[in-house]
Design a protein around this motif. Sequence first.
Motif, PDB file in Angstrom:
ATOM      1  N   ALA A 135     -34.656 -27.142  36.971  1.00  0.00           N
ATOM      2  CA  ALA A 135     -34.542 -28.734  36.967  1.00  0.00           C
ATOM      3  C   ALA A 135     -34.068 -28.934  35.537  1.00  0.00           C
ATOM      4  O   ALA A 135     -33.250 -30.024  35.585  1.00  0.00           O
TER       5      ALA A 135
ATOM      6  N   TYR B 193     -32.134 -27.376  33.422  1.00  0.00           N
ATOM      7  CA  TYR B 193     -30.460 -27.157  33.392  1.00  0.00           C
ATOM      8  C   TYR B 193     -29.730 -28.236  34.138  1.00  0.00           C
ATOM      9  O   TYR B 193     -28.780 -28.686  33.760  1.00  0.00           O
ATOM     10  N   GLY B 194     -30.345 -28.270  35.523  1.00  0.00           N
ATOM     11  CA  GLY B 194     -29.721 -29.367  36.356  1.00  0.00           C
ATOM     12  C   GLY B 194     -29.710 -30.792  35.910  1.00  0.00           C
ATOM     13  O   GLY B 194     -28.505 -31.192  35.856  1.00  0.00           O
ATOM     14  N   TYR B 195     -30.764 -31.166  35.267  1.00  0.00           N
ATOM     15  CA  TYR B 195     -30.727 -32.525  34.597  1.00  0.00           C
ATOM     16  C   TYR B 195     -29.675 -32.608  33.434  1.00  0.00           C
ATOM     17  O   TYR B 195     -29.212 -33.696  33.110  1.00  0.00           O
TER      18      TYR B 195
ATOM     19  N   GLU C  24     -27.071 -30.916  32.867  1.00  0.00           N
ATOM     20  CA  GLU C  24     -25.788 -30.811  33.508  1.00  0.00           C
ATOM     21  C   GLU C  24     -25.469 -32.300  33.962  1.00  0.00           C
ATOM     22  O   GLU C  24     -24.412 -32.828  33.810  1.00  0.00           O
TER      23      GLU C  24
END
Lengths: 215, 466
Positions: free
Chosen positions: B265, B267-269, B271
């Motif tokens: 989560a 990393y994803g956010y 990004e």
Amino acid sequence: MATILIVEDEVPIHELIKRNLQSVGHTCISVFDGRAALDKLAQNDVDLVLLDIMLPEIDGHEVFQQIRGTPTIFLTARSSLSDKVKGLTLGADDYLAKPFEMMELLARVNAVLRRTKKESKDFELDGVKVDFESRQVFLNGYPVECTPKEFDLLEVLVNNRNIALSRDKLLELAWGYDYVGDTRTVDVHIQKLRKKLDMDCRIKTVYKMGYRLEV
Amino acid sequence: MKSRTFLLTFILFLLFYYSGILIASAVTLKSNLDSSKDRSLREHYFIVSSYAKDLNALEKRGASVDDVIGSLYRSYFDFYSKQKVILAISKEGQQLYTDLMAESAPFPRTPLISKTSDRLVSTEKFKGKEYIRVVGAMPAPYDTYVLAYYYDVSDIFSSWNKMTVMLLLSGILLCGLLAVCLLLVLHRVFRPLQQISAASRSIAQGQYENRIEVKGHDELAEMAGSFNHMAEEIQSQMLQLATIAEQKQQFVDNLAHELRTPLTAIYGYAEYIQKVVRTEEDKLFATHYIMSESRRLQNIAHRLLDMATYRGNKIELSNVHMGDLIRGVKQSVSMKAAEQQIQMIYECRFDTLLCDADLMHVLLVNLINNAMKACGSDGIIKLVAQLENEHKVISVQDNGKGMTEEHLAHITEAFYRVDSSRSRSGGGAGLGLTLCKQIAVNHEAELSFSSAPGKGTQAKLTFTSR
């Protein structure tokens, strides 16, 4: 674009996937457990299911066995080989282990959709129309001459619209891993696309990052 | 070992058996010879005296001794030669009437006898025959004549020889039989040893379930019994180790999962902010998740650290006033209880508890937090401290959703979640009860749970040592 059912119980990850998919133009339906997923599938016409394996109520594998027919990508924290094999032997179209990068998810979603979706694969924005089948580009109804690399680049931008792509990423996606060249090649091609398609305000330069096709 | 025992026993048997035979036959021979000698002496004496009497009688009738002695000797010789006895007569070392003995002997000269009363007994060998010789002078006045008495004892020797051969032959036969029996017995005796060695080999190869059959009540059976006991111990220890290893593996797997989800989560956010975000609202949305997921990681790290600390350190126990303890707990949970509209009931029936106040506080707050998660709104949570069978017991009872037996067995495992999806909708790092258990262990207390789905859960802390 496609209608995608997201079945994932971890709220932050669910939100993340949904926002990313929405930003490239997909329609998303959110459910947080297996039973709701089955209900939604019965009610809606879905092009693709992103299915977490560890779900409350009914687990992912079971959900998958009941929705046979709809293309499915498994999302899971279990990354052991046996789990992957199980997922794929069940007949899933793809398998994605957490943690994953959004680019990877989008690429896989596109790949599965390309394989499974039967309707025409056109993209239209302003006066530009891109026909992926015949690899032709039209501006205000008139065909525009594009080199194969320019078309590849345009396709990558369209598929990842609203997402900033670094020059390296663009090189990798449009030219391929084995391309040995300067990232300035990307700049040159982007300039050409902007000029040919009159997309100066659509293909944005993202500071210190790369380019983004904004829709 | 087996062949050595066999050889040793066998050789010892041979040794004792043959020396036995030897001694017995020697003794028999000697006693036979002795009795023959006695008999010969007696007979010699009898012959000599009757000879002298006859001589005397004949002399009285006027015959010359030298003449008569010859005829008398002849009749005596004839008579005794039928009884395997040969008589010889001599005068001053000179053999007389040797013609009679021509067929049976050249007997050696009769030895001279110094004293007339002496009689000489010896065993002699002539012409392949054994004789007992008794030499003695005639009684006076004929003491110039010496009568030698030869008694043939070849029969005794030959029967002795026969017996010895018989014994030897039977000995060889017996040896053969003994060898066979010994082998059978040794095989039987050593079989348990072979079984044990086979079993230990298989145990060494990891087949811990192998056991030896125990028969009878002898030392070997005892050994087999203790061997089996050892095998059992090893098996149970190995099982324990395997379980521990499995738990550790489970822990690591779970930890990996617990870390992976927030990391995905975060990393994803990040990004998302970098590549997608165009509005301030989107950015706030993404940063909110990055922060909450980071906090979750932090939470896990703290809990893991706590656990490591509690496991390693010895705690300091002191008498803590129950009133203080419960007041502290009340303070910690009252806000959240009010928020969820949960009714808290406290009951205390003993005054002090020997414990570490801070740790006990953590434990009770954790238990109550779990109870709150199970309850939802309008729950009732009851904390009761009372004496049960003279043990101090603190229990936390809720009327929440409860859980099945299957879940109860695992709830103190790290990262275990009753909901198989491992969803965090209930919150927490999944380490709370693991921590509670560790604290209970540090206090030598027993933490047990009882629950039924839909009927609520009771957590019970029993202080066994006091």
